[in-house]
Scaffold this active site. Structure first.
Site, PDB file in Angstrom:
ATOM      1  N   GLU A 100     -21.671 -44.005 -54.165  1.00 35.53           N
ATOM      2  CA  GLU A 100     -22.647 -44.970 -53.657  1.00 35.53           C
ATOM      3  C   GLU A 100     -24.002 -44.556 -54.196  1.00 35.53           C
ATOM      4  O   GLU A 100     -24.502 -43.470 -53.881  1.00 35.53           O
ATOM      5  CB  GLU A 100     -22.686 -45.002 -52.133  1.00 35.53           C
ATOM      6  CG  GLU A 100     -23.622 -46.096 -51.626  1.00 35.53           C
ATOM      7  CD  GLU A 100     -23.900 -46.012 -50.151  1.00 35.53           C
ATOM      8  OE1 GLU A 100     -25.067 -45.765 -49.794  1.00 35.53           O
ATOM      9  OE2 GLU A 100     -22.954 -46.189 -49.368  1.00 35.53           O
ATOM     10  N   CYS A 104     -30.333 -46.398 -48.286  1.00 34.37           N
ATOM     11  CA  CYS A 104     -29.813 -47.064 -49.485  1.00 34.37           C
ATOM     12  C   CYS A 104     -29.738 -48.578 -49.315  1.00 34.37           C
ATOM     13  O   CYS A 104     -29.817 -49.320 -50.292  1.00 34.37           O
ATOM     14  CB  CYS A 104     -28.424 -46.519 -49.815  1.00 34.37           C
ATOM     15  SG  CYS A 104     -28.378 -44.770 -50.235  1.00 34.37           S
TER      16      CYS A 104
END
Length: 523
Positions: free
Chosen positions: A262, A296
């Site tokens: 990720e 994020c």
């Protein structure tokens, strides 16, 4: 001043806790340098962590592999029972976890609590679903009735987890939970700034019944530990920057091990002309300033339709200016500190560059050393030109830019005009339109009338990035089965699938062709 005094008191208490927990760091020997750990609330050192070496990685993987062989012999239900007990301990002992998370990261207590919720939710989901996902399943055989086929899932062995500093509990332990239920050993390479959080969680895991040595923690610099870890594990999970992710993926590829990554994002928020402005403003607050923007999934680009742009912008600025900045362990703070001086400098540089290029500051825009050494105000910009660095690059701070658009089509086009594709959100009162727009956005997750919580919190659904935002998925069945090796076992009950003697090959081909036509009609 009270918050600062409280921060110093808690940091001193943390120092004692730290010394006890650091004994859980895997060390091959006692000779190594130390790396200072700084509390963002005060900017003061609260301890040190060992600067791990390749020998430490060797030791950690060896211990985790040996313990994992015995762990894999337990049933999935037995493994899940340990995680179930851990779930309860996380909730019961959350204050201890919150104090450690805040001391290491400087985040607001509510933001730290999100990590506790994430771990508990992930644990509950995989406790309930994990054993079923690992149950051998029947599949359609080569020849109906004559072939019995099943799929079994075996643990990959040792899983390496390289976790970041922004969510040190959620992005280490939540990734480890499905790996453990799948029967693997785990080696954590934690961020140098936030290693103690993972060590505290490991203590609770072992208190819940996890075997000693099954989870190992190595601490230190990623540049020195990352490569040897990837060389020794059987699967690698990484959360971090796209630049580093490319290096990780290349090494995993050379070693022919699988990985999930990720990576970065430049996440868009689309506010359509029929959006409920109040709902959109709250979504923008949550999406832009949670964890001081060190998330994020944060929204860094807001595309708002011109018919509601003035109303939205006015209310968004007004609400942002009411947010309470703070450092401390109470529940009053809305926006806490950035995690380090280096990161503060990056955020400041992005904003200064944008302003120098012609951007307008509507709210915030300044560091607040009067509140805390690394605190930066929640910041809203407009008129950001394409030449500005933050126009395309992830700032990863409490900074968001607003852009007016004239149509849904323009909003979608601009949202997709990026190399990233992690998260997005759409605000509209038309559910059908919202879903139509969402499926056109090139992002792994898209929330409708929500910034990120609904999509990330839906643990039964996969979460991950597209384009340069990563590969692989966490959550859902994908989040557990990636830590397994699928094995197909097929039993042929009526002899081999081959031309029987003395049947000529040509007759065999005709027979099988006829069988294929029959199977198509009855399937």
């Amino acid at each position: 001043m009270a918050n600062a005094m409280e921060s110093r008191r808690e940091a001193a208490e943390f120092d004692t806790e730290f010394e006890r927990l650091r004994e859980r760091v895997t060390l091959a020997d006692d000779s190594r340098e130390s790396i200072p750990v700084v509390a963002p609330f005060t900017g003061e050192q609260v301890g040190t962590i060992p600067a791990g070496t390749e020998a430490d990685v060797d030791e950690a993987v060896e211990r985790a592999r040996a313990a994992g062989e015995q762990w894999a012999e337990r049933s999935p239900e037995e493994r899940a029972a340990v995680v179930d007990e851990f779930h309860d301990l996380v909730l019961d002992r959350q204050d201890e976890l919150l104090d450690v998370i805040q001391t290491e990261t400087g985040k607001a207590r509510l933001d730290a609590f999100e990590e506790v919720l994430d771990v508990a939710s992930t644990a509950r989901y995989y406790v309930e679903r994990g054993p079923g996902l690992l149950t051998p399943t029947r599949r359609e055989g080569a020849i109906p009735l004559a072939t019995r086929t099943e799929v079994r899932h075996h643990p990959v062995g040792v899983v390496g987890i390289i976790s970041p500093w922004n969510y040190p509990l959620a992005l280490s332990i939540s990734d480890a939970i499905p790996a453990l239920i799948a029967g693997n050993g785990v080696v954590f390479k934690t961020a140098a700034e936030t290693s103690v959080t993972a060590l505290k969680a490991l203590e609770l895991l072992e208190e819940a019944g996890l075997p000693a040595d099954l989870c190992q923690v190595v601490t230190g610099r990623g540049s020195e530990l990352g490569e040897p870890l990837i060389d020794r594990v059987d699967y690698l999970t990484f959360t971090g920057s796209t630049e580093t992710g490319r290096t990780v993926a290349a090494q995993a590829g050379r070693n022919l091990i699988d990985c999930s990554l990720e990576l970065g994002g430049k996440n868009p928020m689309l506010i359509l002309d029929d959006a409920d402005v109040d709902v959109a403003v709250q979504g923008a607050i949550d999406g832009s300033f949670t964890n001081a923007g060190q998330l994020c999934l944060s929204a860094e680009r807001i595309y708002v339709h011109e018919t509601v742009a003035d109303a939205f912008t006015e209310r968004f600025v007004a609400e942002t200016e009411t947010l309470h900045l703070g450092v401390g362990y109470d529940w009053k703070t809305d926006v806490g500190s950035l995690t380090s001086e280096a990161h503060l400098e990056k955020v400041e540089a992005h904003v200064e560059d944008a302003v120098d290029a012609g951007a307008t500051v509507l709210a915030g825009g300044e560091a607040r050393p009067d509140v805390g050494p690394y605190v930066f105000e929640p910041t809203i910009l407009t008129d950001v030109p394409e030449s500005a660095e933050l126009y395309r690059e992830e700032t990863f701070g409490p900074v968001v830019s607003i852009y007016e658009v004239g149509s849904v089509e323009e909003a979608i086009e601009k949202a997709n005009d990026t190399e990233y594709g992690l998260n997005a959100s759409v605000f509209t009162q038309d559910s059908i339109l919202g879903r139509e727009v969402a499926q056109q956005i090139e992002a792994g997750t898209v929330g409708i009338n929500d910034a990120y919580g609904a999509s990330y919190g839906s643990v039964d659904a996969p979460m991950g990035g597209r384009k340069q935002s990563g590969v692989g998925r966490r959550h859902g069945s994908e989040g557990l089965l990636k830590y397994t090796e699928a094995q197909t076992i097929a039993e042929q009950r009526t002899g081999p699938v081959a031309p029987p003697e003395p049947l000529p090959h040509e007759w065999y081909a005709r027979l099988m062709t006829g069988l294929m036509r029959v199977l198509k009609r009855i399937s």
